[in-house]
Scaffold this active site. Structure first.
Site, PDB file in Angstrom:
ATOM      1  N   ARG A 136       0.832  -1.208   0.000  1.00 36.76           N
ATOM      2  CA  ARG A 136       0.000   0.000   0.000  1.00 36.76           C
ATOM      3  C   ARG A 136       0.872   1.266   0.000  1.00 36.76           C
ATOM      4  NH1 ARG A 136      -2.708  -0.347   4.616  1.00 36.76           N
ATOM      5  NH2 ARG A 136      -1.670   1.470   5.467  1.00 36.76           N
ATOM      6  N   TYR A 148     -14.149  17.300 -16.884  1.00 34.67           N
ATOM      7  CA  TYR A 148     -14.594  15.919 -16.727  1.00 34.67           C
ATOM      8  C   TYR A 148     -15.760  15.881 -15.738  1.00 34.67           C
ATOM      9  CZ  TYR A 148     -14.709  11.005 -15.728  1.00 34.67           C
ATOM     10  OH  TYR A 148     -15.137   9.720 -15.554  1.00 34.67           O
ATOM     11  N   ASP A 177      -5.315  18.930 -15.316  1.00 36.23           N
ATOM     12  CA  ASP A 177      -5.730  17.626 -15.807  1.00 36.23           C
ATOM     13  C   ASP A 177      -5.323  17.571 -17.274  1.00 36.23           C
ATOM     14  OD1 ASP A 177      -7.025  15.428 -16.884  1.00 36.23           O
ATOM     15  OD2 ASP A 177      -8.882  15.712 -15.751  1.00 36.23           O
ATOM     16  N   LYS A 202      -6.878   6.375 -19.948  1.00 33.66           N
ATOM     17  CA  LYS A 202      -7.091   6.846 -21.311  1.00 33.66           C
ATOM     18  C   LYS A 202      -5.832   6.608 -22.154  1.00 33.66           C
ATOM     19  CE  LYS A 202     -10.950   7.923 -19.388  1.00 33.66           C
ATOM     20  NZ  LYS A 202     -11.243   9.241 -18.842  1.00 33.66           N
TER      21      LYS A 202
END
Ligand SMILES: *Cc1c(COP(=O)(O)O)cnc(C)c1O
Length: 381
Positions: free
Chosen positions: A51, A103, A176, A201
């Site tokens: 983690r 988005y 972004d 993407k």
């Protein structure tokens, strides 16, 4: 690898070198959740628990940091997890500015958190620097969020001008850059403090991984917070996804260039078509953001081409009549996709009801244009 080689070389070779233990040319997938201590209690391998960090991330993060000219990168379980981790560094009552067109899931999540009183939020028209100046609250505004080109309207924001204004008011700029990728734009060079990607993407490019990433310009207090938050909240990537992502990134420069070339041809064909009322693509000379995009992007304008066809019903018909463009959400894969966007985003969206979003893949451009022509003809006037 030598530091004077081009970024496409770094990507193709995943930074080069081979696995010191085995000589494997392809970076190994390390599934182990835990790492052994030496008798003195130290961790000779530099890893403790998955983690916190995983060796399969290391190469992928180092590659992304070097492609963005950043100091360091961190992978997350999704683009949303990466974005949320930045936003959650806001103290209660802090102020954030985001663009009206962005988005949609992130915009909706920000609005929900702001409505619940977690922080103050202003949405400003994309790229409108006067609106940004008016919205800034010096000392209270911590984050100015930028998305350029914006999904799905292709609105362009001047990153350098935004950073100058935001920094003067003491705010940080997060970009972004999912649609541009580091191939076409490097926001950190233009003054952004952090870059965010939905690696789902184009970075991965094969529509088979959910992943996100942040890249920082500096190893500062904010980055230390973000690193701590990722390890503690646990929105990390699985090693298999990280391994697939690195494999995808090795062909990033080929895929992004080809998609952008195809998208330019598709946009030009749509701009000429009598049944198309507007073609929205930053590579078209009459796009309102074209000059800025030409300055801050290199080698193309990304895979998203949006266009309008006059009515919502017609948009629905055209999206349904395409054969090569698959009618599915998401973007940035090798295959072309289409989505009639406003019904997906729902009430309150700034996206026009007749807007169709294309994600242009790496197929033959002539085939893609022919498919659009048959679908527009099939939908009638
Ligand atoms: C898809 C997308 C996101 C969200 O990323 P996920 O990986 O789906 O969580 C954020 N920004 C943009 C521009 C996107 O296209």
């Amino acid at each position: 690898m030598a530091s004077d080689v081009k970024r496409s070389t770094l990507a193709a070779q995943a930074l080069g070198g081979s696995d010191p233990a085995t000589g494997a040319v392809v970076p190994p997938l390390v599934a182990s959740a835990t790492y052994e201590r030496a008798p003195d209690g130290s961790y000779p391998g530099g890893h403790t628990y998955t983690r916190d960090e995983n060796p399969t991330y290391d190469r992928c993060e180092a590659l992304l940091a070097s492609l963005e000219d950043g100091r360091e990168a961190l992978l997350f379980a999704s683009g949303m997890a990466a974005a949320a981790t930045v936003v959650e560094t806001l103290a209660p009552g802090d102020h954030m500015i985001a663009p009206a067109e962005m988005y949609w899931t992130l915009r909706g999540w920000l609005q929900g958190r702001a409505a619940a009183g977690r922080f103050a939020l202003d949405l400003v028209p994309n790229g409108d620097l006067d609106a940004l100046r008016r919205a800034l609250r010096p000392g209270a505004t911590r984050i100015v969020w930028v998305e350029t080109p914006a999904n799905p309207t292709c609105a362009i924001t001047d990153i350098a001008a935004t950073a100058e204004i935001a920094h003067a008011a003491g705010a940080r700029v997060v970009t972004d850059s999912t649609v541009a990728t580091p191939v076409l734009c490097r926001p950190l060079r233009l003054g952004a403090d952090l870059v965010m990607h939905s690696a789902t993407k184009q970075l991965n490019g094969h529509s088979d991984v959910l992943a996100g990433a942040l890249v920082t310009a500096r190893d500062d207090d904010l980055w230390a917070r973000i690193r701590h938050e990722r390890a503690n909240r646990g929105a990390v990537l699985g090693p298999f996804e990280a391994w697939l992502l690195l494999r995808g990134m090795r062909t990033l420069f080929l895929r992004v260039a080809r998609s952008a070339e195809n998208a330019q041809q598709v946009a030009e064909a749509l701009a000429r078509h009598p049944d198309v009322t507007a073609a929205l693509y930053p590579g078209l000379p009459d796009h309102p953001g074209h000059e800025i995009a030409r300055r801050q992007m290199q080698g193309g304008y990304g895979p998203i081409v949006s266009f309008r066809v006059g009515t919502e019903a017609r948009a629905h018909q055209v999206a349904g009549a395409l054969r090569l463009f698959r009618n599915a959400t998401s973007l940035g894969g090798v295959e072309s996709l289409v989505e009639h966007r406003a019904p997906v985003e729902g009430p309150g969206t700034p996206v026009p009801p007749d807007l169709i979003r294309l994600s242009v893949g790496i197929e033959d451009a002539g085939d893609l244009v022919a498919d659009l022509e048959q679908a527009l003809a099939a939908a009638g006037r």
